[in-house]
Design a protein around this motif. Structure first.
Motif, PDB file in Angstrom:
ATOM      1  N   GLN A 145      29.460  43.657  16.446  1.00 24.52           N
ATOM      2  CA  GLN A 145      30.542  44.553  16.879  1.00 24.52           C
ATOM      3  C   GLN A 145      30.844  45.599  15.821  1.00 24.52           C
ATOM      4  O   GLN A 145      31.023  46.783  16.126  1.00 24.52           O
ATOM      5  N   TYR A 146      30.886  45.166  14.550  1.00 21.72           N
ATOM      6  CA  TYR A 146      31.203  46.095  13.464  1.00 21.72           C
ATOM      7  C   TYR A 146      30.093  47.129  13.267  1.00 21.72           C
ATOM      8  O   TYR A 146      30.373  48.309  13.005  1.00 21.72           O
ATOM      9  N   THR A 163      20.367  53.709   8.868  1.00 25.97           N
ATOM     10  CA  THR A 163      19.798  52.499   8.262  1.00 25.97           C
ATOM     11  C   THR A 163      20.659  52.009   7.103  1.00 25.97           C
ATOM     12  O   THR A 163      20.939  50.812   6.976  1.00 25.97           O
ATOM     13  N   GLN A 164      21.078  52.939   6.244  1.00 26.39           N
ATOM     14  CA  GLN A 164      21.910  52.575   5.099  1.00 26.39           C
ATOM     15  C   GLN A 164      23.257  52.025   5.551  1.00 26.39           C
ATOM     16  O   GLN A 164      23.800  51.087   4.948  1.00 26.39           O
ATOM     17  N   LEU A 165      23.800  52.609   6.626  1.00 26.81           N
ATOM     18  CA  LEU A 165      25.096  52.148   7.121  1.00 26.81           C
ATOM     19  C   LEU A 165      25.007  50.721   7.654  1.00 26.81           C
ATOM     20  O   LEU A 165      25.876  49.879   7.363  1.00 26.81           O
ATOM     21  N   ILE A 166      23.972  50.436   8.435  1.00 27.06           N
ATOM     22  CA  ILE A 166      23.783  49.079   8.958  1.00 27.06           C
ATOM     23  C   ILE A 166      23.679  48.088   7.806  1.00 27.06           C
ATOM     24  O   ILE A 166      24.297  47.014   7.818  1.00 27.06           O
ATOM     25  N   SER A 167      22.910  48.455   6.794  1.00 28.91           N
ATOM     26  CA  SER A 167      22.743  47.595   5.627  1.00 28.91           C
ATOM     27  C   SER A 167      24.071  47.391   4.895  1.00 28.91           C
ATOM     28  O   SER A 167      24.416  46.269   4.506  1.00 28.91           O
ATOM     29  N   SER A 168      24.828  48.467   4.716  1.00 27.28           N
ATOM     30  CA  SER A 168      26.096  48.382   3.988  1.00 27.28           C
ATOM     31  C   SER A 168      27.121  47.538   4.739  1.00 27.28           C
ATOM     32  O   SER A 168      27.850  46.738   4.132  1.00 27.28           O
ATOM     33  N   ILE A 169      27.181  47.715   6.064  1.00 28.75           N
ATOM     34  CA  ILE A 169      28.129  46.924   6.866  1.00 28.75           C
ATOM     35  C   ILE A 169      27.768  45.438   6.794  1.00 28.75           C
ATOM     36  O   ILE A 169      28.639  44.578   6.591  1.00 28.75           O
ATOM     37  N   ALA A 170      26.482  45.132   6.956  1.00 34.52           N
ATOM     38  CA  ALA A 170      26.051  43.730   6.913  1.00 34.52           C
ATOM     39  C   ALA A 170      26.309  43.117   5.539  1.00 34.52           C
ATOM     40  O   ALA A 170      26.839  41.991   5.434  1.00 34.52           O
ATOM     41  N   ALA A 171      25.963  43.845   4.481  1.00 35.52           N
ATOM     42  CA  ALA A 171      26.148  43.323   3.121  1.00 35.52           C
ATOM     43  C   ALA A 171      27.631  43.102   2.819  1.00 35.52           C
ATOM     44  O   ALA A 171      28.009  42.082   2.221  1.00 35.52           O
TER      45      ALA A 171
END
Length: 472
Positions: free
Chosen positions: A72-73, A177-185
């Protein structure tokens, strides 16, 4: 018998036009071809190279990340994140330039209406013979200008703008791509802080009980005030750690809120224990980074744009064929402006060869060649960095997996040591120092176990990003 055809201005213009189209076979502009890049070989520093072309990057982020809150995020961030929205506007601007580049083959046309009032000097050459030295002239004029693409200059400029547009698209994908990684991390960091806070609170309760126990032992004459003070200090140390974790958790939630493009707030989430990664650590062949990594793609589009602009700079040194024309209505009387006798037209065509331009054109060519070389080096560097990031992420994941098991064994041993020390202390067979040391070590390693679990998850996220995942 040879007939003589009168050379009218229109015929001459047509001859020049035919010459221009004939010369188009003599393109100065070259076709772009991807340079041979030896850097794609052995990009990954690992012995676990795959035997097929399947890559973890081909997995959708919705498949990789199974936590519903995290999904969701990520979806919310892709819609509202400010960097994503800025990148989209960059695409809009680049698209406008690309459209302009495509229109380079079309002529420039403009039209205007003018009124000219002229007063001649009565002492001038013409004014002395005229009784009326004042004249008004009205005209409606259309102007046309067109350049033939003899050397491929317009074509190269068009391709350069298209490459710049695709570079902005790839840039948007890189931000995604960077945003997905940052949100997950960040989400995983919050879960880890939750787990560490829970362990710390349990330790606080245990130490609170320990203080009461050690006081009772002192009253019974089995220990001294030093032991009581040490237990109180250990209890307060855990309370201090609790405060630090709460501050870190507060900041992490604010960071996640900003990534989602909204004001700081408390975030709903699951727990660290429920996190699983449903994907094998498949790297694919290293050359796939050329099509999976958006930053690598953007770097190559930058190289293509620089290559085409070099073509443009070289073409500027050669003759250009331009055709200009104007026509419309012209009259000294306004009521006669739209009369057939008011029509006029002219056409001019010619080749122009630049000879001396303060070395500007030659400088432009030299600068363009240097910028093309810079773009090539940036492309190669981006590829090397990509391979390095893949190697680091894979090695980190492998190392954390091994480390995690050692830490679990250590914390289990320290928990038993703490339980045994407490029991022995109650029966007078151990000192308070043994108990304090065992408790402090157990808490420290439990925090490390959670940190190791977090590093495993984040190394998967880093590997996914390094391979260029998140585009699906």
């Amino acid at each position: 018998m040879i007939s003589i055809i009168k050379n009218t201005p229109l015929q001459k213009g047509l001859v020049l036009a035919v010459m221009a189209f004939t010369l188009q076979s003599c393109f100065v502009a070259k076709e772009y071809a991807r340079p041979e890049i030896t850097e794609t070989e052995n990009l990954y520093r690992t012995d676990n190279l795959p035997s097929d072309s399947i890559s973890m990057a081909d997995v959708s982020w919705k498949t990789l990340f199974t936590d519903t809150y995290l999904q969701q995020y990520i979806d919310e961030g892709l819609q509202n994140n400010m960097d994503i929205r800025i990148a989209i506007q960059q695409i809009v601007a680049a698209e406008a330039y690309a459209k302009q580049g495509k229109a380079g083959y079309l002529p420039s046309v403009n039209i205007g209406a003018n009124v000219t009032h002229q007063e001649l000097s009565k002492n001038s050459q013409f004014g002395a013979f005229l009784t009326n030295t004042s004249t008004d002239q009205f005209d409606v004029t259309a102007n046309l200008s067109w350049e033939a693409d003899i050397w491929g200059k317009i074509r190269s400029n068009k391709r350069a703008t298209q490459a710049a547009f695709l570079q902005s698209v790839a840039g948007h994908q890189a931000v995604k791509t960077q945003l997905i990684s940052s949100i997950a991390a960040t989400y995983y960091s919050i879960l880890a802080l939750d787990a560490q806070l829970e362990v710390t609170k349990k330790s606080i309760e245990t130490r609170k009980t320990g203080v009461e126990t050690i006081k009772a032992l002192k009253d019974a004459g089995l220990t001294n005030q030093v032991a009581v003070d040490q237990n109180i200090a250990q209890y307060n140390n855990a309370k201090s750690l609790e405060v630090d974790l709460e501050v870190a958790l507060f900041k992490a939630e604010n960071t996640l809120s900003i990534l989602l493009g909204k004001t700081p707030q408390q975030m709903k989430r699951s727990s660290l224990d429920t996190q699983t990664i449903n994907s094998d650590m498949k790297l694919g062949v290293s050359s796939q980074l050329l099509r999976n990594r958006p930053d690598v793609m953007a770097a190559e589009y930058g190289l293509i744009s620089a290559f085409e602009l070099t073509n443009v700079a070289k073409s500027n040194l050669y003759p250009s064929f331009k055709l200009t024309a104007s026509g419309g209505l012209q009259s000294l009387e306004l009521d006669q402006l739209f009369n057939a006798n008011s029509l006029f037209a002219n056409i001019v065509g010619g080749l122009t060869q630049p000879l001396f331009n303060q070395r500007k054109l030659k400088t432009q060519k030299e600068v363009a060649i240097a910028q093309q070389e810079q773009a090539l080096l940036r492309f190669k560097k981006t590829l090397l960095v990509a391979g390095n990031e893949v190697s680091n992420a894979l090695y980190a994941y492998s190392s954390e997996n091994r480390k995690f098991q050692f830490l679990k064994n250590e914390v289990e041993a320290l928990r038993k040591a703490a339980e045994n020390s407490e029991e022995l202390l109650k029966n007078g067979y151990a000192t308070y120092l043994d108990l304090l040391t065992a408790r402090q070590s157990a808490l420290s390693v439990e925090i490390k176990v959670i940190g190791s679990k977090l590093q495993q998850l984040q190394s998967v996220v880093n590997l996914y990003e390094a391979l260029g995942g998140g585009l699906k």
